[in-house]
Structure formats: C-alpha cells, structure tokens
Motif scaffolding. Structure first.
Motif, PDB file in Angstrom:
ATOM      1  N   TYR A   1      41.611 -11.210  87.363  1.00  0.00           N
ATOM      2  CA  TYR A   1      42.456 -10.108  86.900  1.00  0.00           C
ATOM      3  C   TYR A   1      43.545 -10.603  85.957  1.00  0.00           C
ATOM      4  CZ  TYR A   1      40.139  -7.613  90.641  1.00  0.00           C
ATOM      5  OH  TYR A   1      39.182  -7.057  91.446  1.00  0.00           O
TER       6      TYR A   1
ATOM      7  N   PHE B   1      34.126 -11.873  94.159  1.00  0.00           N
ATOM      8  CA  PHE B   1      35.328 -11.410  94.844  1.00  0.00           C
ATOM      9  C   PHE B   1      35.376  -9.889  94.932  1.00  0.00           C
ATOM     10  CE2 PHE B   1      36.682 -15.571  93.037  1.00  0.00           C
ATOM     11  CZ  PHE B   1      36.929 -16.206  94.243  1.00  0.00           C
ATOM     12  N   ALA B   2      35.968  -9.412  96.011  1.00  0.00           N
ATOM     13  CA  ALA B   2      36.102  -7.969  96.204  1.00  0.00           C
ATOM     14  C   ALA B   2      37.566  -7.637  96.490  1.00  0.00           C
ATOM     15  CB  ALA B   2      35.221  -7.529  97.357  1.00  0.00           C
ATOM     16  N   GLU B   3      37.817  -6.378  96.751  1.00  0.00           N
ATOM     17  CA  GLU B   3      39.172  -5.932  97.114  1.00  0.00           C
ATOM     18  C   GLU B   3      39.675  -6.697  98.336  1.00  0.00           C
ATOM     19  OE1 GLU B   3      41.112  -2.931  96.001  1.00  0.00           O
ATOM     20  OE2 GLU B   3      39.894  -3.239  94.201  1.00  0.00           O
ATOM     21  N   LEU B   4      40.965  -6.988  98.345  1.00  0.00           N
ATOM     22  CA  LEU B   4      41.564  -7.675  99.484  1.00  0.00           C
ATOM     23  C   LEU B   4      42.799  -6.906  99.937  1.00  0.00           C
ATOM     24  CD1 LEU B   4      41.600 -11.398  98.298  1.00  0.00           C
ATOM     25  CD2 LEU B   4      40.049 -10.353  99.953  1.00  0.00           C
TER      26      LEU B   4
ATOM     27  N   LYS C   1      45.525  -8.258 101.005  1.00  0.00           N
ATOM     28  CA  LYS C   1      46.760  -8.929 100.542  1.00  0.00           C
ATOM     29  C   LYS C   1      46.416 -10.090  99.615  1.00  0.00           C
ATOM     30  CE  LYS C   1      47.121 -12.265 104.307  1.00  0.00           C
ATOM     31  NZ  LYS C   1      47.977 -13.205 104.983  1.00  0.00           N
ATOM     32  N   MET C   2      47.425 -10.481  98.831  1.00  0.00           N
ATOM     33  CA  MET C   2      47.281 -11.581  97.893  1.00  0.00           C
ATOM     34  C   MET C   2      47.143 -12.906  98.658  1.00  0.00           C
ATOM     35  SD  MET C   2      49.956 -12.376  94.796  1.00  0.00           S
ATOM     36  CE  MET C   2      50.146 -10.783  94.030  1.00  0.00           C
ATOM     37  N   LEU C   3      46.263 -13.791  98.192  1.00  0.00           N
ATOM     38  CA  LEU C   3      46.093 -15.093  98.853  1.00  0.00           C
ATOM     39  C   LEU C   3      46.337 -16.214  97.853  1.00  0.00           C
ATOM     40  CD1 LEU C   3      42.721 -14.433 100.805  1.00  0.00           C
ATOM     41  CD2 LEU C   3      45.057 -14.142 101.655  1.00  0.00           C
ATOM     42  N   ASP C   4      47.189 -17.164  98.228  1.00  0.00           N
ATOM     43  CA  ASP C   4      47.515 -18.288  97.340  1.00  0.00           C
ATOM     44  C   ASP C   4      46.597 -19.484  97.555  1.00  0.00           C
ATOM     45  OD1 ASP C   4      49.644 -17.282  95.916  1.00  0.00           O
ATOM     46  OD2 ASP C   4      51.053 -17.691  97.539  1.00  0.00           O
ATOM     47  N   PHE C   5      46.140 -20.046  96.446  1.00  0.00           N
ATOM     48  CA  PHE C   5      45.334 -21.262  96.475  1.00  0.00           C
ATOM     49  C   PHE C   5      45.976 -22.288  95.538  1.00  0.00           C
ATOM     50  CE2 PHE C   5      42.493 -18.105  98.087  1.00  0.00           C
ATOM     51  CZ  PHE C   5      41.536 -18.763  98.843  1.00  0.00           C
TER      52      PHE C   5
ATOM     53  N   PHE D   1      39.325 -24.857  94.757  1.00  0.00           N
ATOM     54  CA  PHE D   1      40.610 -24.242  95.096  1.00  0.00           C
ATOM     55  C   PHE D   1      40.816 -24.319  96.611  1.00  0.00           C
ATOM     56  CE2 PHE D   1      38.985 -22.285  91.245  1.00  0.00           C
ATOM     57  CZ  PHE D   1      40.084 -22.350  90.407  1.00  0.00           C
TER      58      PHE D   1
ATOM     59  N   LEU E   1      42.502 -16.021  90.144  1.00  0.00           N
ATOM     60  CA  LEU E   1      41.232 -16.618  90.547  1.00  0.00           C
ATOM     61  C   LEU E   1      40.133 -15.559  90.626  1.00  0.00           C
ATOM     62  CD1 LEU E   1      39.482 -18.877  91.674  1.00  0.00           C
ATOM     63  CD2 LEU E   1      40.749 -18.751  93.818  1.00  0.00           C
TER      64      LEU E   1
ATOM     65  N   LYS F   1      45.356 -17.660  92.583  1.00  0.00           N
ATOM     66  CA  LYS F   1      45.680 -16.631  93.568  1.00  0.00           C
ATOM     67  C   LYS F   1      44.559 -15.614  93.570  1.00  0.00           C
ATOM     68  CE  LYS F   1      50.644 -16.421  92.828  1.00  0.00           C
ATOM     69  NZ  LYS F   1      51.193 -16.472  94.182  1.00  0.00           N
ATOM     70  N   LEU F   2      44.223 -15.114  94.732  1.00  0.00           N
ATOM     71  CA  LEU F   2      43.352 -13.950  94.788  1.00  0.00           C
ATOM     72  C   LEU F   2      44.255 -12.727  94.887  1.00  0.00           C
ATOM     73  CD1 LEU F   2      40.537 -15.145  97.236  1.00  0.00           C
ATOM     74  CD2 LEU F   2      40.431 -14.950  94.746  1.00  0.00           C
ATOM     75  N   LEU F   3      44.207 -11.894  93.845  1.00  0.00           N
ATOM     76  CA  LEU F   3      45.056 -10.699  93.856  1.00  0.00           C
ATOM     77  C   LEU F   3      44.413  -9.595  94.699  1.00  0.00           C
ATOM     78  CD1 LEU F   3      46.284 -10.300  90.158  1.00  0.00           C
ATOM     79  CD2 LEU F   3      47.366 -11.527  92.052  1.00  0.00           C
ATOM     80  N   GLY F   4      43.091  -9.602  94.725  1.00  0.00           N
ATOM     81  CA  GLY F   4      42.403  -8.585  95.525  1.00  0.00           C
ATOM     82  C   GLY F   4      42.258  -7.250  94.836  1.00  0.00           C
ATOM     83  N   GLY F   5      42.565  -7.200  93.544  1.00  0.00           N
ATOM     84  CA  GLY F   5      42.433  -5.957  92.795  1.00  0.00           C
ATOM     85  C   GLY F   5      43.313  -6.012  91.575  1.00  0.00           C
TER      86      GLY F   5
END
Lengths: 179, 179
Positions: free
Chosen positions: A16, B149-152, B154-158, B175, A13, A140-144
């Motif tokens: 990446y 979106f920026a760095e996170l 941890k991974m987040l599921d949608f 989402f 999402l 999914k947001l991977l965050g990087g």
C-alpha cells in the motif's frame, strides 16, 4: 516512442502507498538514525522532470512547506485551468492521452521522467509506459489501504537490478522493464 | 505462547501468489541457469514441520509426483476425516482454533513451523502468529490474482533482516516480526 519513465516510491510490506484513511504517517515511523535519504537525491539527479496527477499535485501544494521540487513538474489534468501564480515557471499543466502528453514533454527536452502518484503510476502501467520501478518497502503490514498496483490488461516482465537494505530495516528494490 | 512460525513464499511484483486463473506457471518462467533452490534447502533445514490448509494439501497431493515433504505436515481441516493411507506417518490432521492447533503441534516437539498456503498464512497473520516472512519476488506484474496479504485488524511491524538477489533478477527479502 522510446520512454524513460521511472517510479520511485515507498510501499508497505503489503503493497500500500497510503493507509485505509489515506494517511502516510506510517512512512516516517521507521527510525532513520543516519538520516539517509534512501537514494532519493541520486534518483532525482537522474531525472529531467516529474509527472503527477492533479490529486498528488494538490496534496503537495496543500502542505505547509516551500514547493519541494527543483525540477519541472508536469501535472496531468483535464480540469485544472491554471497553476497558482508562484508556481508559473515550475508547474505545467498537460492533458490528452498519455502518449500525447509524453510527446509534449519530450518536445521540451525532458526525457527522463519521474512518474509519481498512485493513480498516475497505475495509468502509465496500464499502457506499459513504465521502464523502471524503485520500491522502498516499509516493513509494516498495514492490512488495507490504497495499493500501488492495480489490475492490468496484460502481464509485464521486469528484472530486479538492484537491492539495498537501509538501517538494517528497510529494503529498496529496483525493477527494470524487460521488453 | 512463544511461536516460531515462518513463511517462505514467492509472489509476483504486485504481490500475488497465483494468477487470475489460479495458475502458478509464471513462478517458473524466470531463467534459473545455476539451478539455485533460492534458499529453500536452508530454510527447510531450520523447520520441524509444515502447517498448511486443506486446499494446499489437496493441491500438492494431486500433483503427479512423490510426496515432496520430508518433514511432518499438519493439515488444518475441520472437514477431512483421514489422510490417504500412504501418508499416514507423514500427514496429520489438526483442527480447532489456531492457538489450539499450535498447542497440539508444540506438544509433539515441533516448534519451528513452516506456515504455507495463501489462506493459512492470512489466517495466521490475522491473529498475529507469524514471526518471519521470506518473500521471493518474481519480477512480473500479473495484473491480478490471489494476493498473499489480506485485510488485517491491526498494523503489524516487521524489520527486513536479509535481502538477496538471485540470478540478477529475482530478489528475496526476509522480514522479521518486531514485537
């Protein structure tokens, strides 16, 4: 030069194509009860050949599986001298500028091309040589990680031509270059 | 804490909410013959209040238009001391951690929140406080800008819950956070 260069790729999402460690396990973390190929078969039926970079080629060749592509694969590389023996009639090395490479490939009658691999897609986009992009968004947001898109010298206009949701979870959008 | 924090935002195909110069003119460059609000009315009907950062507040307040929000607007700021007089019953300053801020807002009976502005969305996502994200994809590659979106950490599921194509050009995907 008329081109028909297509991208068919999955991203997170947040855009990446590989996570912070280069991993792609997250791609397969979505339940797929219907075992859908999410349009991959239809897509590949429409292409004549694939074009990918050396990194993608070496990654796929390194997998412990049979060579997965039925169509000819052109590998962009100024470094590789030859392809592994068993792939001699399946994989072809090409080099030069993208325009030169495309001229070589078109001469072989391969006009509908599947452009694959992050760096290769980015270099085609930099020269505005991509005609359609199908993005399957893994929610999914991977965050990087390694982003699909990179800096471009100019803005490029597309249109969304199609949108599908698979298994109520994964959305796939196709964007056509509007020239 | 049960949250219902929603994002409703437009990005470019390459995931930017503003171009390299902070501009958003490209958002309006898509023909919209039916003058569709692309779901904005429906979305805002479901929310109790907005939450935005100081930058977004000052940007919107700086526009030469009437105050555009009918719902209460909470502005996150440790710096602002008061809101402009004419907005006294419309805009409320909140400060502290996001958890503290949400507790204050919920105490006012505002539970369904529209989280807006790039930095604010990113800080809510960092603390996993976003429950749904509706992204309207403007089919342009900007080639650079301010990313949604920026760095996170941890991974987040949608899950993709909805997908619509407007004017055959612009796709909007929703989402939902899967916890």
């Amino acid at each position: 030069m008329k081109t028909n260069n297509k991208v068919f790729i999955a991203t997170s999402l947040d855009g990446y194509i590989a996570d912070k460690n280069g991993g792609i396990e997250w791609l397969h973390a979505i339940p797929n009860p219907e075992n859908s190929d999410m349009g991959y078969g239809n897509f590949t039926a429409q292409i004549d050949a694939l074009v990918m970079g050396r990194t993608t080629f070496e990654t796929v060749y390194g997998f412990d599986i049979d060579w997965p592509y039925k169509k000819p694969v052109y590998v962009l590389s100024n470094k590789l001298k030859e392809v592994p023996g068993e792939l001699k009639d399946k994989v072809f090395l090409v080099k030069g500028t993208l325009t030169e490479v495309l001229a070589q490939i078109h001469k072989n009658g391969h006009n509908n091309l599947y452009i694959d691999g992050g760096k290769t897609i980015q270099s085609f986009l930099k020269e505005d040589l991509i005609d359609s992009i199908t993005i399957t968004t893994i929610p999914k947001l991977l965050g990087g990680g390694f982003p699909l898109f990179a800096e471009l010298p100019k803005m490029l206009d597309f249109e969304c031509s199609e949108s599908k949701v698979y298994s109520n979870k994964v959305v796939q959008n196709t964007f056509i270059r509007k020239r």
